[in-house]
Design an enzyme around this catalytic site. Structure first.
Site, PDB file in Angstrom:
ATOM      1  N   LYS A  45      -1.113  -9.165  -3.779  1.00 57.20           N
ATOM      2  CA  LYS A  45       0.182  -9.838  -3.590  1.00 57.20           C
ATOM      3  C   LYS A  45       0.635 -10.469  -4.894  1.00 57.20           C
ATOM      4  CE  LYS A  45       1.263  -8.369  -0.823  1.00 57.20           C
ATOM      5  NZ  LYS A  45       0.588  -7.443   0.010  1.00 57.20           N
TER       6      LYS A  45
ATOM      7  N   GLU B 225       1.596  -7.712  -7.642  1.00 53.10           N
ATOM      8  CA  GLU B 225       2.766  -6.855  -7.433  1.00 53.10           C
ATOM      9  C   GLU B 225       4.097  -7.602  -7.515  1.00 53.10           C
ATOM     10  OE1 GLU B 225       2.957  -4.649  -3.721  1.00 53.10           O
ATOM     11  OE2 GLU B 225       2.064  -6.295  -2.635  1.00 53.10           O
TER      12      GLU B 225
ATOM     13  N   GLU C 147      -6.466  -8.628  -0.990  1.00 57.75           N
ATOM     14  CA  GLU C 147      -5.055  -8.676  -0.594  1.00 57.75           C
ATOM     15  C   GLU C 147      -4.322  -9.795  -1.345  1.00 57.75           C
ATOM     16  OE1 GLU C 147      -3.081  -6.780   0.703  1.00 57.75           O
ATOM     17  OE2 GLU C 147      -1.428  -7.956   1.465  1.00 57.75           O
TER      18      GLU C 147
ATOM     19  N   ASN D 168      14.770  13.171  -1.689  1.00 57.95           N
ATOM     20  CA  ASN D 168      13.624  12.256  -1.742  1.00 57.95           C
ATOM     21  C   ASN D 168      12.381  13.113  -1.602  1.00 57.95           C
ATOM     22  OD1 ASN D 168      11.679  10.261  -1.243  1.00 57.95           O
ATOM     23  ND2 ASN D 168      12.230  10.095   0.909  1.00 57.95           N
ATOM     24  N   GLY D 169      11.453  12.985  -2.571  1.00 60.78           N
ATOM     25  CA  GLY D 169      10.240  13.799  -2.510  1.00 60.78           C
ATOM     26  C   GLY D 169       9.961  14.388  -3.879  1.00 60.78           C
TER      27      GLY D 169
ATOM     28  N   TRP E 282      13.869   6.057  -6.770  1.00 62.65           N
ATOM     29  CA  TRP E 282      12.598   5.601  -7.345  1.00 62.65           C
ATOM     30  C   TRP E 282      12.108   6.773  -8.192  1.00 62.65           C
ATOM     31  CZ3 TRP E 282       7.447   7.122  -7.364  1.00 62.65           C
ATOM     32  CH2 TRP E 282       6.525   6.167  -7.816  1.00 62.65           C
TER      33      TRP E 282
ATOM     34  N   CYS F 184      12.827   6.515  -2.723  1.00 66.32           N
ATOM     35  CA  CYS F 184      14.197   7.004  -2.686  1.00 66.32           C
ATOM     36  C   CYS F 184      14.762   6.851  -1.285  1.00 66.32           C
ATOM     37  CB  CYS F 184      14.347   8.461  -3.104  1.00 66.32           C
ATOM     38  SG  CYS F 184      13.789   8.802  -4.765  1.00 66.32           S
TER      39      CYS F 184
ATOM     40  N   ARG G  22      13.465   1.148  -0.762  1.00 66.42           N
ATOM     41  CA  ARG G  22      12.735   2.397  -0.982  1.00 66.42           C
ATOM     42  C   ARG G  22      12.756   2.851  -2.435  1.00 66.42           C
ATOM     43  NH1 ARG G  22      11.922   5.149   3.840  1.00 66.42           N
ATOM     44  NH2 ARG G  22      11.579   7.029   2.646  1.00 66.42           N
TER      45      ARG G  22
ATOM     46  N   HIS H   6     -22.199 -10.560 -11.490  1.00 65.36           N
ATOM     47  CA  HIS H   6     -22.530  -9.259 -12.082  1.00 65.36           C
ATOM     48  C   HIS H   6     -21.473  -8.819 -13.091  1.00 65.36           C
ATOM     49  CE1 HIS H   6     -25.905  -8.706  -9.364  1.00 65.36           C
ATOM     50  NE2 HIS H   6     -25.126  -9.178  -8.404  1.00 65.36           N
TER      51      HIS H   6
ATOM     52  N   LYS I 243       8.902   0.690  -1.381  1.00 66.66           N
ATOM     53  CA  LYS I 243       8.245   0.289  -0.138  1.00 66.66           C
ATOM     54  C   LYS I 243       7.422   1.402   0.474  1.00 66.66           C
ATOM     55  CE  LYS I 243       7.538  -2.543   3.265  1.00 66.66           C
ATOM     56  NZ  LYS I 243       6.528  -3.571   2.963  1.00 66.66           N
TER      57      LYS I 243
HETATM   58  O1  M6R Z   1       3.394   2.001   4.611  1.00 65.84           O
HETATM   59  P1  M6R Z   1       1.957   1.913   4.255  1.00 65.84           P
HETATM   60  O2  M6R Z   1       1.236   0.813   4.966  1.00 65.84           O
HETATM   61  O3  M6R Z   1       1.225   3.214   4.436  1.00 65.84           O
HETATM   62  O4  M6R Z   1       1.940   1.572   2.718  1.00 65.84           O
HETATM   63  C1  M6R Z   1       0.757   1.485   1.993  1.00 65.84           C
HETATM   64  C2  M6R Z   1       0.991   0.847   0.643  1.00 65.84           C
HETATM   65  O5  M6R Z   1       1.904   1.589  -0.096  1.00 65.84           O
HETATM   66  C3  M6R Z   1       1.494  -0.593   0.758  1.00 65.84           C
HETATM   67  O6  M6R Z   1       0.639  -1.379   1.524  1.00 65.84           O
HETATM   68  C4  M6R Z   1       1.639  -1.211  -0.640  1.00 65.84           C
HETATM   69  O7  M6R Z   1       0.387  -1.365  -1.225  1.00 65.84           O
HETATM   70  C5  M6R Z   1       2.384  -2.548  -0.577  1.00 65.84           C
HETATM   71  N1  M6R Z   1       3.283  -2.660  -1.689  1.00 65.84           N
HETATM   72  C6  M6R Z   1       1.478  -3.718  -0.628  1.00 65.84           C
HETATM   73  O8  M6R Z   1       2.159  -4.921  -0.596  1.00 65.84           O
END
Ligand code: M6R
Length: 611
Positions: free
Chosen positions: A488, A491, A484, A99-100, A73, A2, A27, A507, A606
């Protein structure tokens, strides 16, 4: 999660709010709304993006000099018009954006229902609006007091802005657990979830702390705690250029951020790592250096991509500084009653510096007496402020929801920190130390070379854009890169992908391999090169498709793999920074070809400021 923006001053609020919401849309982007005080107070909200809101109000009266906006969000209640913010209290006395999460909202809601309050939405925020109104209508209190009383009754996290119907010359803003920044203009104030909507208007800001309440009038700012104790505002200057929060000619923020990596990695080492003097100095941790050097154990806490960077950190610290390392998901660590000792050092990694679970993990570790240092990108963020010492990664604003440049900068910071500690502890040979410094400063130019192959990565993406599953494999430093790469892809393209240590394939995951399954193997030259070559053979023997990330000039894997993505030669400890870049671009192109929303993937936000 948010985005919040507010304005009070002489200008028209609407354009400021809309532009601010667009900047904050990373956000959360499932619905948007505004409330503006003009001749009368008007509230507009709608399911969808900020642009939908803009279209929705095109023929409406949006004039006025005081207002606030929200981009959502969803937590409580699905994305729809009713659940969109702002929320107005039953008798219309208060309008709230938030927000929260208000954790005790259901108990509060029941009690408010008994008192005759009604609810149009399923949100926790509407409970807050009604609770404030309840205290206000009980009588004898100002709007500000009603907000303070209400906030003393809620548990959970909030950043909120409140408009009062009866006191319509002010904005009341408060924070606990979710970020809020006040911008100080000329006879005007701004309030926002981060500095991006503020920076083009003023560079003077105040970061609110937990339990702070700010009362903003056109010519006056007063800052208090929710217990009504006056606070002297600490005004800071923000160092943020507008160009850094715009796309700069790229189709998407994510692509821009991928291409910024030569510069952002350089920013992480600038002034810290010197190839001339062969020294590394992180000024931000000098005050606690003896504690880090003498730590019996390092515990790295983080979430998502930052957790993957932490895993690379584990390999780095164990290899060079010879200290045991545990890497924890902050969300597990905080709820597990972990065993912590006073001579543990906790490293919290976060791009945003606002991730709720990481913040909670920090507090838990501090309560147990451990030293906590931060590796953060956002200057002035909660994590940066709450940790005892730390390292800023200086990657600049990362707007794309999929983290890219933050990861390479985090790994760069961890690499240089591990070498600095190793040198202090005398656990690294001088020649290796000097060699790694020389190689580290060359990383930005090697990233340039990888980016030059973008068209080739696009062509490979085109061949596999319709795959339903991907497997990513790596060993050692490249195992976190495999994780990672898989994150990527899933997501932003919504393709199912899994990352695995290559040796674990036999395994279980090997059962998945068939002629339709692309297997991305990170197989740059390192000490387990021969083993990963065998893993590639195992995949090929089962007719799997192999896309291998290899060291430039590799002829062995070239003969076996269906495709190779080359990265320049480097020490294996540094190659993780390079190996992730082809994977970022592969995911990006696949997602573009699948017509996905690159910068705002579905269901994500984000900055995860809820638990
Ligand atoms: O702001 P942060 O690095 O603490 O965020 C952690 C995760 O929320 C963030 O890395 C998330 O997994 C991303 N969408 C990955 O691309």
């Amino acid at each position: 999660m948010c985005g919040i923006v507010g304005y009070i001053g002489d200008k028209q609020a609407f354009p400021i709010l809309i532009k601010g919401l667009k900047r904050l849309e990373y956000r959360g982007y499932d619905s948007a709304g505004i409330a503006i005080i003009g001749e009368e107070t008007n509230t507009f909200k709608i399911k969808g993006k900020v642009s939908d809101l803009e279209n929705f109000v095109v023929n409406e009266d949006t004039s006025g000099n005081i207002g606030m906006g929200h981009t959502r969000w969803a937590t409580h209640g699905e994305p729809n018009n009713d659940n969109a913010h702002p929320h107005t209290s039953t008798h219309g006395k208060f309008i709230v954006i938030h927000n929260g999460i208000i954790e005790n909202y259901s108990t509060l809601k029941e009690s408010l229902l008994e008192k005759g309050y009604s609810f149009k939405s399923e949100t926790d925020t509407e409970v807050l609006a009604n609770l404030i109104e309840y205290f206000y209508l009980k009588g004898g209190v100002t709007a500000e007091e009603a907000v303070r009383f209400a906030l003393q009754k809620v548990s959970g996290a909030y950043a909120l802005v409140v408009l009062s119907h009866d006191e319509d010359d002010k904005l009341i803003a408060a924070r606990k657990g979710s970020p809020l920044v006040i911008g100080i203009g000329d006879h005007e104030y701004y309030v926002a979830s981060d500095a991006t909507p503020i920076v083009e208007h003023t560079k003077s800001v105040i970061y609110l702390n937990d339990f702070d309440i700010a009362i903003l009038k056109k010519n006056e700012l007063s800052l208090k705690t929710i217990k009504n104790i006056k606070i002297t505002p600490k005004i800071q200057k923000i160092d943020l250029e507008i160009s850094s929060i715009e796309k700069g000619g790229f189709d998407h923020f994510m692509l821009k951020e991928i291409f910024e990596q030569p510069e952002t990695v350089l920013n992480t080492i600038r002034g810290r790592v010197s190839a001339e003097t062969k020294t590394i100095q992180h000024g931000g941790i000098l005050s606690v250096l003896p504690q880090i050097v003498n730590a019996k154990r390092l515990i790295i806490i983080a979430c998502g991509t930052s957790w993957h960077a932490g895993l690379v950190g584990e390999y780095l610290f164990e290899e060079f500084a010879r200290v045991p390392v545990e890497v924890e998901y902050a969300s597990e660590f905080r709820y597990r009653n972990p065993v912590l000792y006073k001579d543990d050092v906790v490293i919290a990694i976060s791009q945003s510096g606002e991730t709720a679970d990481t913040l909670a993990g920090i507090r838990l570790a501090q309560d147990a007496g451990a030293l906590v240092i931060g590796i953060c990108n956002v200057v002035g963020s909660s994590i940066a402020r709450e940790t005892t010492a730390g390292i800023y990664t200086y990657a600049g604003p990362e707007i794309g929801v999929a983290s890219t440049k933050a990861f390479t900068s985090q790994v760069t910071a961890l690499t240089s920190l591990s070498l600095m500690i190793a040198k202090e502890k005398n656990t690294i040979e001088q020649s290796l130390y000097e060699n790694l410094i020389s190689e580290l400063v060359e990383i930005p130019s090697k990233i340039e070379l990888i980016l030059q192959q973008n068209e080739k990565f696009r062509a490979i993406a085109a061949m596999y854009k319709d795959a339903e599953n991907f497997l990513y494999l790596g060993r050692g430093f490249f195992f976190p890169v495999a994780l990672e790469g898989a994150l990527k892809l899933k997501e932003i393209s919504y393709i199912h992908a899994e990352g695995y240590p290559a040796a674990e394939m036999k395994h279980g995951p090997i059962a998945l391999i068939d002629k339709k399954m692309p297997v991305v193997v990170i197989a740059a030259k390192d000490k387990s090169y021969d083993k990963i070559v065998s893993n590639i053979q195992e995949v090929k023997a089962r007719k799997g498709i192999v896309i291998a990330v290899v060291t430039q000039g590799d002829t062995v894997i070239r003969k076996m793999a269906d495709h190779v993505l080359e990265i320049p030669k480097s020490h294996e400890a540094l190659a993780a920074i390079l190996a992730v870049i082809p994977l970022q671009l592969l995911s990006y192109h696949i997602a573009v070809m699948r017509d996905c929303n690159i910068d705002q993937p579905r269901n994500l936000a984000k900055s995860v400021t809820v638990e």
